[in-house]
Write a protein that holds these residues in place. Sequence first.
Motif, short mmCIF file in Angstrom:
data_model
loop_
_atom_site.label_atom_id
_atom_site.label_comp_id
_atom_site.label_asym_id
_atom_site.label_seq_id
_atom_site.Cartn_x
_atom_site.Cartn_y
_atom_site.Cartn_z
N ALA A 1 19.25 61.55 12.85
CA ALA A 1 19.71 61.35 11.69
C ALA A 1 20.78 62.04 11.29
O ALA A 1 21.82 61.56 10.73
CB ALA A 1 18.56 61.65 10.50
N VAL A 2 20.79 63.49 11.47
CA VAL A 2 22.00 64.27 11.36
C VAL A 2 23.19 63.82 12.04
O VAL A 2 24.48 64.08 11.78
CB VAL A 2 21.77 65.80 11.47
CG1 VAL A 2 22.81 66.65 11.25
CG2 VAL A 2 20.66 66.25 10.62
N ALA A 3 22.80 63.45 13.42
CA ALA A 3 23.72 63.14 14.21
C ALA A 3 24.58 61.65 13.70
O ALA A 3 25.83 61.53 13.94
CB ALA A 3 23.34 62.99 15.83
N ALA A 4 23.93 60.76 13.21
CA ALA A 4 24.21 59.88 12.77
C ALA A 4 25.14 59.87 11.65
O ALA A 4 26.41 59.31 11.54
CB ALA A 4 23.25 58.59 12.61
N TYR A 5 24.97 60.85 10.88
CA TYR A 5 25.76 61.23 9.62
C TYR A 5 27.13 61.77 10.01
O TYR A 5 28.12 61.44 9.83
CB TYR A 5 24.83 62.24 8.76
CG TYR A 5 25.89 62.60 7.38
CD1 TYR A 5 26.23 61.90 6.56
CD2 TYR A 5 26.31 64.04 7.77
CE1 TYR A 5 27.16 62.25 5.52
CE2 TYR A 5 27.20 64.44 6.74
CZ TYR A 5 27.44 63.71 5.65
OH TYR A 5 28.45 64.30 4.50
N VAL A 6 26.96 62.80 11.02
CA VAL A 6 28.26 63.47 11.43
C VAL A 6 28.92 62.56 12.31
O VAL A 6 30.47 62.86 12.23
CB VAL A 6 27.73 64.60 12.42
CG1 VAL A 6 29.02 65.30 13.16
CG2 VAL A 6 26.90 65.82 11.55
N ASP A 7 28.37 61.54 13.24
CA ASP A 7 29.46 60.69 13.91
C ASP A 7 30.07 59.68 12.73
O ASP A 7 30.81 58.71 13.46
CB ASP A 7 28.31 59.98 14.83
CG ASP A 7 28.07 60.92 16.05
OD1 ASP A 7 28.46 61.92 16.11
OD2 ASP A 7 27.18 60.67 16.85
N GLY A 8 29.62 59.37 11.78
CA GLY A 8 30.53 58.75 10.50
C GLY A 8 29.89 57.37 10.41
O GLY A 8 30.56 56.49 10.12
N TYR A 9 28.65 57.11 10.85
CA TYR A 9 27.99 55.68 10.51
C TYR A 9 27.84 55.61 9.05
O TYR A 9 27.61 56.58 8.32
CB TYR A 9 26.77 55.78 11.13
CG TYR A 9 26.67 55.44 12.90
CD1 TYR A 9 27.14 54.13 13.24
CD2 TYR A 9 26.71 56.55 13.61
CE1 TYR A 9 26.83 53.97 14.57
CE2 TYR A 9 26.46 56.45 14.99
CZ TYR A 9 26.86 55.18 15.65
OH TYR A 9 26.91 54.84 16.90
N HIS B 1 27.82 65.79 1.10
CA HIS B 1 26.98 66.29 1.79
C HIS B 1 27.61 67.08 3.02
O HIS B 1 26.91 68.11 3.57
CB HIS B 1 26.09 65.26 2.61
CG HIS B 1 25.15 64.36 1.62
ND1 HIS B 1 25.65 63.44 1.03
CD2 HIS B 1 23.85 64.55 1.31
CE1 HIS B 1 24.80 62.71 0.15
NE2 HIS B 1 23.81 63.95 0.27
N GLU B 2 28.78 66.81 3.17
CA GLU B 2 29.46 67.57 4.36
C GLU B 2 29.63 68.96 3.96
O GLU B 2 29.65 69.92 4.51
CB GLU B 2 30.83 66.75 4.82
CG GLU B 2 31.33 67.56 5.79
CD GLU B 2 30.93 67.67 7.10
OE1 GLU B 2 31.26 68.85 7.83
OE2 GLU B 2 30.06 67.05 7.52
#
Length: 436
Positions: free
Chosen positions: A67-75, A316-317
């Motif tokens: 979930a965190v990776a999806a956010y960081v990756d910009g989805y 969030h960032e």
Amino acid sequence: MPSPDYCAIDFGTSNSAIAIAADTAGHRLVAVEGEHRTMPTAVFYFADADDAPPDVPAPPRAFGRAAVAAYVDGYEGRLMRSMKSVLGSSLVDQTTDVGGGRAVKYLDVITGYLQHLKAKAEAEAGTTLRRAVLGRPVFFVDDDAQRDAQAQAALEAAARAVGFQDISFQYEPIAAAFDYEQQTQHEELVLVADIGGGTSDFSVVRVGPERARRIERKDDILANHGVHVAGTDFDRRVELASLLPALGYGSRGKAAGGQPGREVPSAVYFDLATWHLINTVYQPARIAELQSMAGFYGVPLFHRRLMHVVRERLGHELAARAEAAKIAVAAGGAHRVQLDMVELGLAMDVDELQAERAIADDLQRIVATAHETVRAAGVPSERIDALYFTGGSTGLRLLTDRLAAAFPAARAVRGDGFASVATGLGLDAARRFSTA
């Protein structure tokens, strides 16, 4: 012989874990994400269902590190963290926008996360899990017994919704005491300091090899106490003190009539620094209101930066970078926070002294709560044999040093910051259910 149908769940503000019965005596923590036996308490809702993992049922989601990776990756979508914080609040039954034209109840977010944990555990156990011990903080809500009871009832409702039929609760610091007890050679009084993302909980527990064999341990629990101050509060304080002044927090409006300008309204900054409230700042009506406040700012640049953060949904960032800064300075030193996403070249320095000043009041409340717990146990502080640290926030040296200094006669012992509670809950579940 069928596998036992019970488990133990540590549903934490920042991280969670689940334990099941082992093939031999005892229990084990489930590998919930790859080889990891704990996972971030995070859910990412994809705005585009095609971006979601193919094996995840609707609505399209990712959990934990994914979930965190999806956010960081910009989805495109919505990252949900600190879901435990809504228990006991009016938000729990409210709906929130998660992108893609969908809205879900906050309680359904929690239910979906528990379902994911349960499915992982059932796949490893090879059986349907129907009984569970769930950890809970000493207080979900400070100084409000009714809301605290409502919080536990909401968590129980989520657990029943995913198929658990026999549900028990155990205080998280008591579970940590059971974990500590595995290494004791003789009877001791232990003060457990379980400090995670949402609460700082303390228990005074009598432990020892003989007592560990008992199923009923009520008489060994001398006192419980807690305060709703912990890691996410530290993050918020650091963000407010060190990052958000670059967006105008604490600044003043234009001077007039020989008088200094008034301080700009601060509500938006507190919301930006609180995980489960960040999304409220992105609502169109709120954005329009903030835009209309340009005249309040004596430094127009601050307002422009704020509006950029709100329009680009960077809250969030910012919160994540504040958390990273707190972690980076936990062992001393300084950390430079890059804020290029706000403005090219913008950066803020955070050092240990700044962090200590930012969280000084919170540290004082936590230490006072520890003292109150020992007083409630009816024992002098010098009778405490061990101070057992668990919970992710006990990685903050400022905090553990302050607590250790408050109980100088006690031996300071560090448990697994993320797994001690789950391990103790597993021990408790085995005692409760293995003979049932």
